[in-house]
Design an enzyme around this catalytic site. Structure first.
Site, short mmCIF file in Angstrom:
data_model
loop_
_atom_site.label_atom_id
_atom_site.label_comp_id
_atom_site.label_asym_id
_atom_site.label_seq_id
_atom_site.Cartn_x
_atom_site.Cartn_y
_atom_site.Cartn_z
N HIS A 166 -47.39 13.23 9.63
CA HIS A 166 -46.68 13.06 10.90
C HIS A 166 -46.08 14.39 11.36
O HIS A 166 -44.90 14.46 11.71
CB HIS A 166 -45.61 11.98 10.76
CG HIS A 166 -46.17 10.59 10.64
ND1 HIS A 166 -46.65 9.89 11.72
CD2 HIS A 166 -46.35 9.78 9.55
CE1 HIS A 166 -47.10 8.70 11.31
NE2 HIS A 166 -46.94 8.61 9.99
N GLU B 115 -48.41 7.66 5.48
CA GLU B 115 -49.57 7.82 6.35
C GLU B 115 -50.01 9.28 6.47
O GLU B 115 -50.13 9.83 7.57
CB GLU B 115 -49.27 7.24 7.74
CG GLU B 115 -48.97 5.75 7.70
CD GLU B 115 -48.57 5.19 9.05
OE1 GLU B 115 -48.84 3.99 9.30
OE2 GLU B 115 -47.99 5.93 9.86
N TRP C 232 -39.35 0.98 15.15
CA TRP C 232 -40.24 2.03 15.63
C TRP C 232 -40.39 1.87 17.14
O TRP C 232 -40.45 0.75 17.66
CB TRP C 232 -41.60 1.92 14.94
CG TRP C 232 -41.50 2.04 13.45
CD1 TRP C 232 -41.57 1.05 12.53
CD2 TRP C 232 -41.27 3.25 12.71
NE1 TRP C 232 -41.40 1.54 11.26
CE2 TRP C 232 -41.22 2.89 11.33
CE3 TRP C 232 -41.10 4.59 13.06
CZ2 TRP C 232 -41.02 3.85 10.32
CZ3 TRP C 232 -40.90 5.53 12.06
CH2 TRP C 232 -40.86 5.15 10.71
N ARG D 240 -40.64 8.94 19.00
CA ARG D 240 -41.60 8.41 19.98
C ARG D 240 -40.93 8.26 21.34
O ARG D 240 -41.46 8.64 22.37
CB ARG D 240 -42.18 7.09 19.50
CG ARG D 240 -43.33 7.20 18.51
CD ARG D 240 -43.01 8.07 17.28
NE ARG D 240 -44.09 8.10 16.31
CZ ARG D 240 -44.18 7.26 15.28
NH1 ARG D 240 -43.26 6.32 15.09
NH2 ARG D 240 -45.19 7.35 14.44
N PHE E 285 -38.70 -4.70 13.22
CA PHE E 285 -38.17 -5.31 14.43
C PHE E 285 -38.89 -4.82 15.69
O PHE E 285 -38.50 -5.19 16.80
CB PHE E 285 -36.67 -5.07 14.53
CG PHE E 285 -35.85 -5.84 13.53
CD1 PHE E 285 -36.46 -6.62 12.57
CD2 PHE E 285 -34.47 -5.81 13.56
CE1 PHE E 285 -35.72 -7.34 11.64
CE2 PHE E 285 -33.71 -6.52 12.65
CZ PHE E 285 -34.33 -7.29 11.68
N ASP E 286 -39.93 -4.00 15.53
CA ASP E 286 -40.80 -3.68 16.66
C ASP E 286 -41.90 -4.72 16.81
O ASP E 286 -42.74 -4.61 17.71
CB ASP E 286 -41.40 -2.28 16.54
CG ASP E 286 -42.14 -2.05 15.23
OD1 ASP E 286 -41.76 -2.68 14.22
OD2 ASP E 286 -43.08 -1.25 15.20
N ASP F 114 -41.67 13.52 14.30
CA ASP F 114 -42.96 12.86 14.15
C ASP F 114 -43.99 13.64 14.97
O ASP F 114 -43.68 14.69 15.54
CB ASP F 114 -42.91 11.39 14.58
CG ASP F 114 -43.81 10.52 13.71
OD1 ASP F 114 -45.04 10.69 13.79
OD2 ASP F 114 -43.29 9.68 12.96
#
Length: 550
Positions: free
Chosen positions: A284, A348, A489, A178, A440-441, A207
């Site tokens: 993804h 996902e 993320w 990302r 941790f995002d 991704d």
């Protein structure tokens, strides 16, 4: 790590200045994160100077990786005194030295560290344990030594520490798909992990929004797939990714060459960290499909995705070419990463395209499958067999359970711990990384208006520390628990400053969970963690200072 950080001090120029420097006294409290398994404080101090020798004792030098331990010790000492320590070998330890030896009776990551007034003794099961002992020594240094010019000596408190981790897998996942991070920033992340005695770096490389690893057989993956034409600004106000969204209209890209991948893997190995790559399959996949349209169910030409969340456009398991492609990719990945584990994602993955695809329906008939979701299980097993032929093992997110998974696959549980419990009950090995304690995002405080933009959720330091990865597992099932992992993320983490901020100080809490020494004494942990922030400051790490007030 980064010479305890190059910015602290490299200004000790000559022996006369060194001789005239001051001595920094020891701090009596033994404040180490993660907390050691056993600590026995003694009397007196050891004076560490630039003349202190390092001695490899009793054949310890026969393992070439012990050189990495000596390098780690230099990274601690050289910034303090402007010089490296001399390293020698011998059959027995000597006074006035840092003596490092091996003990076959200890596990590889275990160590005994003894600081006495006349010497330092490190006895370790393997180089890994000796490296951990050096990180403990690093944290025993008095905070006043960091950034001090012209040091003559630094005192360390007399102590005996017997230590070993409870869990073999203590990981951190960094998403670079990302938002991309440079090789130097990845190395800084590895330094952070080493300081906290974490030993697995999970590198999320592909991704929908970007393909970040060079694959020479498929050059379009980086020529096309590594660049999206724009990036969403802030959050989608309507939740539909419609005309209400704003974009920066700036192409965004980046990828790692194979030489850079090898550089990172080598850097990690010298810190006794294993690098596990993640190559997303079968979901993804939009960046890959934009590069090679024939991998999708429709063959349409897509663009690299510019928004976040889940995409229906996934690899087509009805095409045999899809498996030729993923095996070609993984063949090069295996050549770059010596890890026995390869992560294939598996999370996902919508089945919408498969339900409409004549090739996928034909594959279901041929394989006797009754539900489209079973196509994912079929695809996962095929990839796992390929990896096994090459001596590797497959890891997948807990969705791989939904389509059926072999008993040899490793399950990484993120949708809570339920998937991990289910996997362990059927005999699969498990890594616990649930959103409830390991994402941790998520925001660090509930005052989100004053925090950097985050994905959502609220994960305070105390909640991370309270995580029990074995909860819900019987004594027999706990044998399948490999360890824990923090996940970062980066949809809303555009730069490394913010990445550090989201990791720290929560990484210290999860490190202690993985080490197995987290207790009900949260206040004691916070006190030790406050002490560790002196090192954070010395190294220039950015962290959430205000969370200690929560």
């Amino acid at each position: 790590m980064n010479r305890i950080c190059s910015r602290i001090l490299l200004g000790v120029g000559c022996l006369s200045a060194y001789a005239c420097g001051r001595t920094v006294s020891a701090e009596r409290e033994v404040a180490v994160v993660p907390q050691p398994a056993a600590v026995e404080c003694g009397d007196g101090t050891f004076r560490l100077t630039g003349d202190t020798p390092v001695r490899m004792v009793g054949g310890a030098e026969s393992d070439a990786r012990m050189e990495w331990v000596a390098d780690a010790l230099d990274e601690v000492v050289e910034p303090l005194f402007g010089r490296k320590l001399s390293v020698g070998t011998g059959d027995a330890s000597i006074p006035g030295a840092v003596n490092i030896g091996r003990a076959d009776t200890l596990p590889q990551e275990a160590y005994r560290l003894t600081v006495a007034d006349d010497r330092i003794e490190i006895l370790a099961g393997g180089p890994e344990g000796a490296f951990h002992a050096v990180q403990t020594l690093r944290q025993l240094l008095p905070a006043a030594a960091f950034g001090e010019d012209g040091l003559r000596a630094v005192e360390l408190p007399a102590v005996r520490i017997d230590d070993r981790p409870a869990l073999a897998y203590r990981g951190l996942m960094l998403d670079v798909a990302r938002h991309f991070f440079t090789v130097d920033e990845v190395k800084r992340t590895l330094d952070l992990m080493a300081l906290h005695k974490m030993n697995v770096f999970h590198w999320h490389l592909t991704d929908d929004q970007g393909w970040r690893i060079e694959i020479r057989k498929y050059p379009e993956l980086t020529r096309v797939g590594s660049v999206r034409k724009r990036t969403l600004i802030g959050k989608d106000p309507g939740g539909e990714y419609d005309e209400s969204c704003r974009y920066d209209e700036t192409p965004y890209g980046g990828f790692y060459t194979q030489e850079e991948i090898r550089e990172v893997v080598d850097y990690a190995a010298r810190r006794f960290i294993t690098v596990i790559p993640e190559i997303e399959f079968p979901g993804h996949a939009v960046a890959a499909l934009a590069s090679y349209p024939w991998l999708s169910c429709t063959g349409e030409q897509y663009e690299v995705r510019q928004t976040w969340d889940i995409d229906d456009r996934v690899f087509c398991p009805g095409r045999e070419e899809t498996f030729e492609f993923i095996e070609g990719v993984l063949d090069e990945v295996i050549g770059l990463f010596p890890s026995k584990y390869i992560h294939i994602g598996g999370d996902e993955c919508p089945t919408k395209m498969w339900e409409q695809c004549p090739r996928c329906r034909a594959r279901m008939r041929t394989e006797g499958l009754t539900r489209p979701r079973q196509l994912q299980g079929y695809a996962t097993v095929r990839v796992e067999r390929f990896l096994q032929r090459h001596g590797r093992e497959l890891i997948g997110w807990d969705e791989v359970l939904d389509g059926g998974v072999s008993p040899t696959a490793i399950v990484m549980s993120w949708r809570g711990t339920e998937g991990g419990i289910r996997a362990a009950r059927q005999g699969n090995r498990v890594i616990m990384a649930p959103t409830t304690h390991c994402y941790f995002d998520y925001y660090q405080t509930d005052d989100t208006a004053r925090e950097p933009l985050a994905w959502g959720g609220y994960l305070p330091l105390g909640q991370v520390y309270a995580f029990d990865p074995a909860e819900g597992l019987s004594s027999d099932e706990r044998q399948f628990l490999l360890g824990v992992q923090a996940n970062l993320w980066t949809e809303y983490i555009p730069d490394f400053d913010q990445a550090q901020y989201m990791l720290l100080p929560r990484l210290g809490a999860l490190a202690e969970v993985g080490w197995g020494t987290a207790t009900d004494d949260y206040e004691g942990f916070v006190r030790r963690l406050r002490r560790l922030t002196g090192l954070y400051d010395a190294c220039g790490y950015r962290y959430a200072r205000h969370v200690f007030a929560d």
